[in-house]
Design a protein around this motif. Sequence first.
Motif, PDB file in Angstrom:
ATOM      1  N   ARG A   1       0.930  -1.130  -0.126  1.00  0.00           N
ATOM      2  CA  ARG A   1       0.092  -0.104  -0.006  1.00  0.00           C
ATOM      3  C   ARG A   1       0.674   1.258   0.021  1.00  0.00           C
ATOM      4  O   ARG A   1       1.991   1.429   0.423  1.00  0.00           O
ATOM      5  N   HIS A   2       0.430   2.435  -0.615  1.00  0.00           N
ATOM      6  CA  HIS A   2       1.017   3.593  -0.560  1.00  0.00           C
ATOM      7  C   HIS A   2       0.589   4.434   0.418  1.00  0.00           C
ATOM      8  O   HIS A   2       1.237   5.753   0.604  1.00  0.00           O
ATOM      9  N   TRP A   3      -0.537   4.024   1.292  1.00  0.00           N
ATOM     10  CA  TRP A   3      -0.673   4.972   2.479  1.00  0.00           C
ATOM     11  C   TRP A   3      -1.448   4.004   3.436  1.00  0.00           C
ATOM     12  O   TRP A   3      -1.935   3.179   3.178  1.00  0.00           O
ATOM     13  N   PRO A   4      -1.059   4.210   4.564  1.00  0.00           N
ATOM     14  CA  PRO A   4      -1.781   3.290   5.683  1.00  0.00           C
ATOM     15  C   PRO A   4      -3.189   3.582   5.945  1.00  0.00           C
ATOM     16  O   PRO A   4      -3.549   4.707   5.687  1.00  0.00           O
ATOM     17  N   PRO A   5      -3.946   2.567   6.276  1.00  0.00           N
ATOM     18  CA  PRO A   5      -5.283   2.934   6.719  1.00  0.00           C
ATOM     19  C   PRO A   5      -5.681   4.174   7.590  1.00  0.00           C
ATOM     20  O   PRO A   5      -4.823   4.249   8.528  1.00  0.00           O
ATOM     21  N   ALA A   6      -6.586   4.927   6.971  1.00  0.00           N
ATOM     22  CA  ALA A   6      -6.867   6.252   7.788  1.00  0.00           C
ATOM     23  C   ALA A   6      -6.930   6.203   9.276  1.00  0.00           C
ATOM     24  O   ALA A   6      -6.439   6.747  10.149  1.00  0.00           O
ATOM     25  N   LEU A   7      -7.817   4.884   9.437  1.00  0.00           N
ATOM     26  CA  LEU A   7      -8.214   4.847  11.018  1.00  0.00           C
ATOM     27  C   LEU A   7      -7.303   3.875  11.874  1.00  0.00           C
ATOM     28  O   LEU A   7      -7.718   3.073  12.422  1.00  0.00           O
ATOM     29  N   THR A   8      -6.002   4.202  11.667  1.00  0.00           N
ATOM     30  CA  THR A   8      -5.026   3.533  12.235  1.00  0.00           C
ATOM     31  C   THR A   8      -3.935   4.552  12.940  1.00  0.00           C
ATOM     32  O   THR A   8      -4.059   5.811  12.486  1.00  0.00           O
ATOM     33  N   PRO A   9      -3.254   4.340  14.166  1.00  0.00           N
ATOM     34  CA  PRO A   9      -2.453   5.351  14.407  1.00  0.00           C
ATOM     35  C   PRO A   9      -1.396   5.703  13.458  1.00  0.00           C
ATOM     36  O   PRO A   9      -0.976   6.953  13.214  1.00  0.00           O
TER      37      PRO A   9
END
Length: 321
Positions: A277-285
Amino acid sequence: MGVFVFLPLVLPVTALPIARLAEQHLHPRVSTRLLTLLAAVLGLCSTLCLGLLMVVGTAQLPGNPLPDGWSDPEVRAAVPYAEIAGAAAIPLLAAALTACGATLRRHRRIRARAHRALDVLPAGADPAVLPDDEPYAYAVPGTPARPGRPARPGRIAVSRGMLHSLDEDERRALLAHERAHLRCRHHRYLLAVRLAGCVNPLLLPLRSAVGFATERWADEEAARTVGDRRLTARAVGRAALIARPGPAPELAHFAAPEPGPVPRRVAALLGPVPPARHWPPALTPAGLAALVAAAGTAASALSALNAAVALFLVLKAATPL
């Protein structure tokens, strides 16, 4: 300008959380590129604002070469605490530029010295095996052509002691790791974050984070090339146990003798392939940290631009035609 001129000097703190979390939630290739981009933009903004403050401070010095209108009260009023901030910015910017120059000179000197050490070996040797019983291995970046000096391609340097300490499969993992350093041009990322750290000490944690991410990136490339993550982990662990500091300490080594990052690299290789993934999941630290870093970087760029435009307009108004 107001307080906007000071914001880029402190906003690098917004990148510190993602520097700590990126290795756990992003592919090391993405971590390297993201953290380097953040460091480069934040470092440039810090440099620009120090330059703006230096202009205001220099205008107050007697005998300065700047136009007399630049020392008018209207100019000083554009910067809060103009006398203190302007005077402090002069040595700070000079120290930052001096540190950047020293870093660039050291980088070129180490690379040139490494190439000179390899010049005595056959030009087509891959890798270049040094007759040294101390175990080490590192990648030497290529150098561009200059007047009177031809271009030099990147090369892998490995000592005889390192080759004798690994079996054939582990040697394949070692060479694949070092080739990944050269192919992916990791030295450019490392140099960029070093320069950013010279400009603003708040960016120093990104330097160690990018250094670890480039090693993990090369580990993943090596594991993909040899087709065995456990083999690559074993090669990294064994090389770390026997490795000694090489003659070029700032170049990318296969497994430096420092114990800290090596267990984390081995543990990552024994686990699954990191997500691409190019960006971590939004609702994670990690996702929230990435958003904070992106917002801080954008705010730093906008603040630097606002301060530059405001000072330009004030100086233009204060300068007689």
